[in-house]
Design an enzyme around this catalytic site. Structure first.
Site, PDB file in Angstrom:
ATOM      1  N   LYS A 115       0.829  -1.217   0.000  1.00  0.00           N
ATOM      2  CA  LYS A 115       0.000   0.000   0.000  1.00  0.00           C
ATOM      3  C   LYS A 115       0.853   1.253   0.000  1.00  0.00           C
ATOM      4  CE  LYS A 115      -4.487  -1.500   1.479  1.00  0.00           C
ATOM      5  NZ  LYS A 115      -5.637  -1.290   2.344  1.00  0.00           N
ATOM      6  N   LYS A 197      -3.359 -10.241  -7.711  1.00  0.00           N
ATOM      7  CA  LYS A 197      -4.627 -10.463  -7.012  1.00  0.00           C
ATOM      8  C   LYS A 197      -5.751  -9.618  -7.624  1.00  0.00           C
ATOM      9  CE  LYS A 197      -5.175  -8.476  -3.030  1.00  0.00           C
ATOM     10  NZ  LYS A 197      -5.148  -7.960  -1.674  1.00  0.00           N
ATOM     11  N   LYS A 200     -10.407  -4.276  -6.238  1.00  0.00           N
ATOM     12  CA  LYS A 200     -11.349  -3.253  -6.708  1.00  0.00           C
ATOM     13  C   LYS A 200     -10.627  -2.006  -7.195  1.00  0.00           C
ATOM     14  CE  LYS A 200     -12.596  -3.191  -1.832  1.00  0.00           C
ATOM     15  NZ  LYS A 200     -13.582  -3.448  -0.848  1.00  0.00           N
TER      16      LYS A 200
END
Ligand code: TYM
Length: 334
Positions: A115, A197, A200
């Protein structure tokens, strides 16, 4: 509250609509397990603040997430579905547990590394201590089991480490939770890049199936899915695209990988992709209908939120008070 039942806890971030990985890796398992356990499901809105949110959209997304949980089959009259931010105990226990977590442990978290790379302009302290707040979520409800996708395994491990450390000092305060990671569906990959992966936030919308995608969109995305040139429906590390589609098909149809290989023996990828697309669209159809009904009926969800927030607060406060007492914080004088 049924005292004979073990406790299950899980939740999702309240950002944007869910994707197929959220559903197959987590939500579908929650629905399958919910009769067996006393369940708490959070709308993890505090966690979502680690990334900058548009306030209006954020509020709407949280509401949509609530409706999606219910539309997928979680009965809010039997399961406690609530907003994390409505129970202040999460943040309070989170702070106490911060003081029992080492920076060395947090430095090892792969999600933090991923992140921070993605949001290099906003590497905030919340992103860093994110796993501790997640530990607080789970430990507040004395959860026995936590059903999640494979990407959350490391967060479950740190939760167990923090809980054991605390228990070693203060006695048996926390239940040590077990992760529940499904055999299939725990790691759904992007349809456009099967090494990555499904997510969204993927820039390539064709790689992600959103739970609210209509039938044609679902089938079109599956038809476009990246595969290989071998044209044989077989599972293997050398065939990540086809293996991912087989995983999706197997999780929904409950057919084993061998059965799927037999079913499509001698058939081309076109036929297989269409079958997977139709099977996913069929699975999502009733969920979408129920979702639309729920979003139209404001009162029903509002009542559920109110009752379940109270229930969650009651359980969370019990653990929080115990922890505060153990560490020596002064009790409130009433
Ligand atoms: P979140 O919101 O990223 O994802 C929600 C759930 O979906 C699973 N998941 C996937 N499973 C399979 N394949 C995929 N491609 C895929 N993408 C997502 C995740 O593993 C997760 O189970 N930190 C959590 C939210 C959270 C939480 C908690 C979960 C906060 N507190 C306490 C359990 C218990 C998260 O970011 O999930």
């Amino acid at each position: 509250m049924n005292k004979d039942k073990k406790i299950l806890y899980s939740g999702m971030q309240a950002t944007a609509t869910l994707q197929l990985g959220n559903y197959l890796g987590a939500l579908k398992n929650w629905v399958n397990l919910c009769d067996e356990y006393e369940c708490f499901f959070g709308i993890m809105d505090l966690h979502s603040l680690t990334v900058r949110q548009n306030p209006t959209e954020f509020r709407q997304n949280a509401r949509k997430l609530y409706a999606l949980y219910v539309a997928a089959g979680l009965d809010p009259e039997k399961n406690c579905i609530y907003y994390q931010s409505h129970v202040s105990g999460h943040a309070e226990l989170g702070w106490i547990l911060d003081c029992f977590t080492y920076m060395g442990e947090l430095n090892r978290m792969t999600q933090f590394k991923d992140k921070s790379a993605k949001h290099a302009d906003n590497i905030n302290a919340g992103l860093y201590t994110y796993p501790v707040l997640m530990a607080a979520d789970i430990l507040l409800y004395q959860a026995d089991v936590v059903p999640v996708g494979a990407d959350q395994k490391q967060h479950l491990e740190i939760t167990r480490d923090i809980a054991s450390r605390f228990n070693n000092i203060y006695g048996d305060v926390f239940t040590i939770p077990e992760p529940y990671i499904g055999k299939t569906g725990a790691r759904i990959m992007s349809l456009q890049d099967p090494e990555k992966k499904m997510s969204k936030s993927d820039e390539n919308i064709n790689g992600t199936i959103l739970l609210l995608d209509d039938r044609d969109t679902v089938i079109r995305k599956f038809k476009k899915a990246v595969t290989d040139s071998d044209a044989c429906v077989r599972y293997g590390e050398d065939k990540p695209g086809i293996s991912n589609l087989m995983n999706i098909y197997s999780t929904i149809s409950k057919k084993s990988i061998e059965e799927i290989e037999r079913e499509f023996d001698g058939k081309g990828y076109g036929e297989f992709k269409l079958a997977v697309g139709e099977c996913v669209a069929d699975e999502l159809d009733p969920l979408q209908k129920r979702y639309n009904e729920l979003m139209a009926d404001k009162t029903y969800i509002n009542n559920c939120i109110k009752e379940n927030d109270d229930k969650a607060r009651y359980f969370a406060t019990k653990t929080l008070r115990k922890v505060q007492k153990k560490v020596g914080l002064t009790e409130l004088i009433r």
